[in-house]
Design a protein around this motif. Structure first.
Motif, PDB file in Angstrom:
ATOM      1  N   GLY A   1      69.067 -12.058  89.249  1.00 44.77           N
ATOM      2  CA  GLY A   1      68.295 -11.055  88.627  1.00 44.77           C
ATOM      3  C   GLY A   1      66.911 -11.295  88.228  1.00 44.77           C
ATOM      4  N   ASP A   2      65.946 -12.146  88.882  1.00 47.65           N
ATOM      5  CA  ASP A   2      64.859 -12.709  88.664  1.00 47.65           C
ATOM      6  C   ASP A   2      63.573 -11.780  89.206  1.00 47.65           C
ATOM      7  OD1 ASP A   2      62.557 -13.945  88.183  1.00 47.65           O
ATOM      8  OD2 ASP A   2      63.443 -15.990  88.109  1.00 47.65           O
ATOM      9  N   GLU A   3      63.283 -10.794  88.528  1.00 48.19           N
ATOM     10  CA  GLU A   3      62.259  -9.907  89.214  1.00 48.19           C
ATOM     11  C   GLU A   3      60.864 -10.766  89.478  1.00 48.19           C
ATOM     12  OE1 GLU A   3      61.638  -6.204  87.048  1.00 48.19           O
ATOM     13  OE2 GLU A   3      63.592  -6.412  85.959  1.00 48.19           O
ATOM     14  N   ASP A   4      60.459 -11.534  88.498  1.00 49.56           N
ATOM     15  CA  ASP A   4      59.160 -12.344  89.082  1.00 49.56           C
ATOM     16  C   ASP A   4      59.260 -13.215  90.008  1.00 49.56           C
ATOM     17  OD1 ASP A   4      58.021 -11.207  86.673  1.00 49.56           O
ATOM     18  OD2 ASP A   4      58.367 -12.712  85.356  1.00 49.56           O
ATOM     19  N   ALA A   5      60.578 -13.898  90.280  1.00 48.73           N
ATOM     20  CA  ALA A   5      60.652 -14.682  91.531  1.00 48.73           C
ATOM     21  C   ALA A   5      60.891 -13.850  92.627  1.00 48.73           C
ATOM     22  CB  ALA A   5      62.029 -15.554  91.312  1.00 48.73           C
ATOM     23  N   ALA A   6      61.349 -12.735  92.343  1.00 51.94           N
ATOM     24  CA  ALA A   6      61.334 -11.927  93.905  1.00 51.94           C
ATOM     25  C   ALA A   6      60.345 -11.536  94.066  1.00 51.94           C
ATOM     26  CB  ALA A   6      62.542 -10.527  93.392  1.00 51.94           C
ATOM     27  N   ALA A   7      59.482 -11.005  93.304  1.00 56.62           N
ATOM     28  CA  ALA A   7      58.136 -10.634  93.728  1.00 56.62           C
ATOM     29  C   ALA A   7      57.233 -11.514  94.325  1.00 56.62           C
ATOM     30  CB  ALA A   7      57.419  -9.938  92.580  1.00 56.62           C
ATOM     31  N   ALA A   8      57.445 -12.847  93.790  1.00 60.65           N
ATOM     32  CA  ALA A   8      56.654 -13.942  93.947  1.00 60.65           C
ATOM     33  C   ALA A   8      56.889 -14.428  95.531  1.00 60.65           C
ATOM     34  CB  ALA A   8      56.701 -15.176  93.118  1.00 60.65           C
ATOM     35  N   THR A   9      58.215 -14.523  95.622  1.00 59.30           N
ATOM     36  CA  THR A   9      58.569 -14.895  97.174  1.00 59.30           C
ATOM     37  C   THR A   9      58.145 -13.964  98.156  1.00 59.30           C
ATOM     38  OG1 THR A   9      60.078 -15.945  98.354  1.00 59.30           O
ATOM     39  CG2 THR A   9      60.907 -14.126  97.039  1.00 59.30           C
ATOM     40  N   VAL A  10      58.211 -12.770  97.702  1.00 59.02           N
ATOM     41  CA  VAL A  10      57.745 -11.614  98.883  1.00 59.02           C
ATOM     42  C   VAL A  10      56.171 -11.576  99.146  1.00 59.02           C
ATOM     43  CG1 VAL A  10      56.991  -8.981  98.657  1.00 59.02           C
ATOM     44  CG2 VAL A  10      59.560  -9.898  98.161  1.00 59.02           C
ATOM     45  N   ASN A  11      55.321 -11.895  98.204  1.00 55.79           N
ATOM     46  CA  ASN A  11      54.110 -12.293  98.272  1.00 55.79           C
ATOM     47  C   ASN A  11      53.803 -13.434  99.145  1.00 55.79           C
ATOM     48  OD1 ASN A  11      52.914 -10.151  96.775  1.00 55.79           O
ATOM     49  ND2 ASN A  11      53.166 -11.045  95.008  1.00 55.79           N
ATOM     50  N   VAL A  12      54.528 -14.620  98.901  1.00 56.97           N
ATOM     51  CA  VAL A  12      54.334 -15.703  99.805  1.00 56.97           C
ATOM     52  C   VAL A  12      54.899 -15.380 101.273  1.00 56.97           C
ATOM     53  CG1 VAL A  12      55.310 -17.794 100.475  1.00 56.97           C
ATOM     54  CG2 VAL A  12      54.842 -17.356  98.203  1.00 56.97           C
ATOM     55  N   ASN A  13      55.565 -14.521 101.503  1.00 49.26           N
ATOM     56  CA  ASN A  13      55.956 -13.984 102.952  1.00 49.26           C
ATOM     57  C   ASN A  13      54.871 -13.245 103.624  1.00 49.26           C
ATOM     58  OD1 ASN A  13      57.927 -13.507 105.359  1.00 49.26           O
ATOM     59  ND2 ASN A  13      57.900 -11.515 104.648  1.00 49.26           N
ATOM     60  N   LEU A  14      54.535 -12.205 102.788  1.00 50.95           N
ATOM     61  CA  LEU A  14      53.428 -11.396 103.520  1.00 50.95           C
ATOM     62  C   LEU A  14      52.251 -11.915 103.539  1.00 50.95           C
ATOM     63  CD1 LEU A  14      54.246  -8.051 101.382  1.00 50.95           C
ATOM     64  CD2 LEU A  14      54.933  -8.691 103.846  1.00 50.95           C
ATOM     65  N   ALA A  15      51.867 -12.935 102.618  1.00 52.88           N
ATOM     66  CA  ALA A  15      50.654 -13.822 103.016  1.00 52.88           C
ATOM     67  C   ALA A  15      50.587 -14.712 104.188  1.00 52.88           C
ATOM     68  CB  ALA A  15      50.380 -14.715 101.539  1.00 52.88           C
ATOM     69  N   TYR A  16      51.960 -15.291 104.562  1.00 55.88           N
ATOM     70  CA  TYR A  16      52.116 -15.742 105.719  1.00 55.88           C
ATOM     71  C   TYR A  16      51.953 -14.875 106.880  1.00 55.88           C
ATOM     72  CZ  TYR A  16      54.527 -18.624 109.483  1.00 55.88           C
ATOM     73  OH  TYR A  16      54.876 -19.195 110.458  1.00 55.88           O
ATOM     74  N   CYS A  17      52.600 -13.468 106.797  1.00 53.26           N
ATOM     75  CA  CYS A  17      52.735 -12.788 107.906  1.00 53.26           C
ATOM     76  C   CYS A  17      51.058 -12.468 108.100  1.00 53.26           C
ATOM     77  CB  CYS A  17      53.242 -11.665 107.636  1.00 53.26           C
ATOM     78  SG  CYS A  17      55.116 -11.808 107.541  1.00 53.26           S
ATOM     79  N   LEU A  18      50.225 -12.276 107.125  1.00 46.19           N
ATOM     80  CA  LEU A  18      48.938 -11.678 107.220  1.00 46.19           C
ATOM     81  C   LEU A  18      47.811 -12.871 108.012  1.00 46.19           C
ATOM     82  CD1 LEU A  18      46.980  -9.620 106.015  1.00 46.19           C
ATOM     83  CD2 LEU A  18      46.594 -11.129 104.136  1.00 46.19           C
ATOM     84  N   GLN A  19      48.514 -14.070 108.044  1.00 42.06           N
ATOM     85  CA  GLN A  19      47.780 -15.142 108.733  1.00 42.06           C
ATOM     86  C   GLN A  19      47.842 -14.858 110.346  1.00 42.06           C
ATOM     87  OE1 GLN A  19      49.040 -19.035 107.444  1.00 42.06           O
ATOM     88  NE2 GLN A  19      48.891 -18.493 105.304  1.00 42.06           N
ATOM     89  N   TRP A  20      48.948 -14.219 110.657  1.00 43.23           N
ATOM     90  CA  TRP A  20      49.218 -14.165 112.046  1.00 43.23           C
ATOM     91  C   TRP A  20      48.870 -12.824 112.763  1.00 43.23           C
ATOM     92  CZ3 TRP A  20      51.370 -17.887 115.145  1.00 43.23           C
ATOM     93  CH2 TRP A  20      51.928 -19.044 114.373  1.00 43.23           C
ATOM     94  N   MET A  21      48.040 -11.836 111.815  1.00 42.50           N
ATOM     95  CA  MET A  21      47.595 -10.475 112.194  1.00 42.50           C
ATOM     96  C   MET A  21      46.432 -11.020 113.120  1.00 42.50           C
ATOM     97  SD  MET A  21      49.292  -7.791 111.357  1.00 42.50           S
ATOM     98  CE  MET A  21      50.139  -7.284 110.100  1.00 42.50           C
TER      99      MET A  21
END
Length: 229
Positions: free
Chosen positions: A204-224
């Motif tokens: 139920g940790d909203e901040d942690a949920a949003a933070a880990t999403v940002n880490v994943n998408l930033a990683y994906c962005l590197q492979w664009m």
């Protein structure tokens, strides 16, 4: 589609509604060809011109694609996903991914607030399928499991509009634009935005949920692929 012709003067708007119902209900599946013009004309009791006007309206909305000499195909199940599908072709991959930053983080926050134990268990099962597929080298199964997971997070947000908007990314990120996943070195089992996200939702940790999403998408962005000039 219900049997029999329209009961009153055939208007293109009425025909459009009938055709749309067949798409939304799943009677005409995605990526499949719809019945031929003669069959639809007989079924609906309308002229060729009226039918074509209705098909043109749904094609403009992105729900149908008319392929000359081959027929008409279902490309989206709603005007939202149809419009999005057409719009995404006009923008770079990076532009679309930046939009996902907004949708994914909000979906993650809401899922952390609202998801129950059953939803979390389903997310973990999808992640297990995703890991097995990646380890087996089954790219198609990995793509399907990964997208199932992300769509399930959006569904767990409890916001049906957000879920529909998110689902409109399916063809973009889990179709033709998955080429970056094939490049050597890409981590198809990155915990960020996946196992870490499931843990944050369970807690139920909203901040942690949003933070880990940002880490994943930033990683994906590197492979664009590089942005086109």
């Amino acid at each position: 589609m219900s049997a029999g012709p329209l009961s009153r003067a055939p208007l293109a708007e009425e025909v459009t509604v009938r055709l749309r119902e067949s798409i939304v209900s799943g009677e005409w599946p995605l990526q499949q060809r719809i019945p031929s013009e003669p069959e639809l004309m007989e079924r609906l009791g309308v002229s060729r011109g009226t039918l074509r006007e209705a098909i043109k309206a749904l094609a403009h909305a992105g729900m149908l694609e008319v392929r000359r000499g081959d027929g008409t195909y279902v490309r989206a199940t709603s005007e939202i996903s149809g419009t999005a599908r057409r719009a995404y072709r006009e923008y770079d991959d990076e532009d679309v991914l930046q939009v996902r930053f907004a949708l994914d983080t909000q979906a993650a926050r809401l899922a952390a607030r609202l998801a129950d134990d059953g939803a979390v268990a389903a997310l973990r099962e999808m992640l297990a399928r995703r890991r097995r597929a990646w380890e087996d080298g089954d790219l198609a199964a990995w793509i399907a499991a990964d997208w199932d997971f992300h769509q399930a997070v959006a569904a767990a947000s409890g916001n049906p509009l957000l879920h529909e908007l998110y689902s409109s990314f399916g063809d973009v990120f889990h179709g033709t634009k998955m080429a970056q996943r094939l490049r050597d070195g890409f981590d198809g089992c990155l915990p960020a935005g996946h196992e870490d996200l499931a843990d944050a939702i369970a807690a139920g940790d909203e901040d942690a949920a949003a933070a880990t999403v940002n880490v994943n998408l930033a990683y994906c962005l590197q492979w664009m692929p590089p942005r086109q000039a």
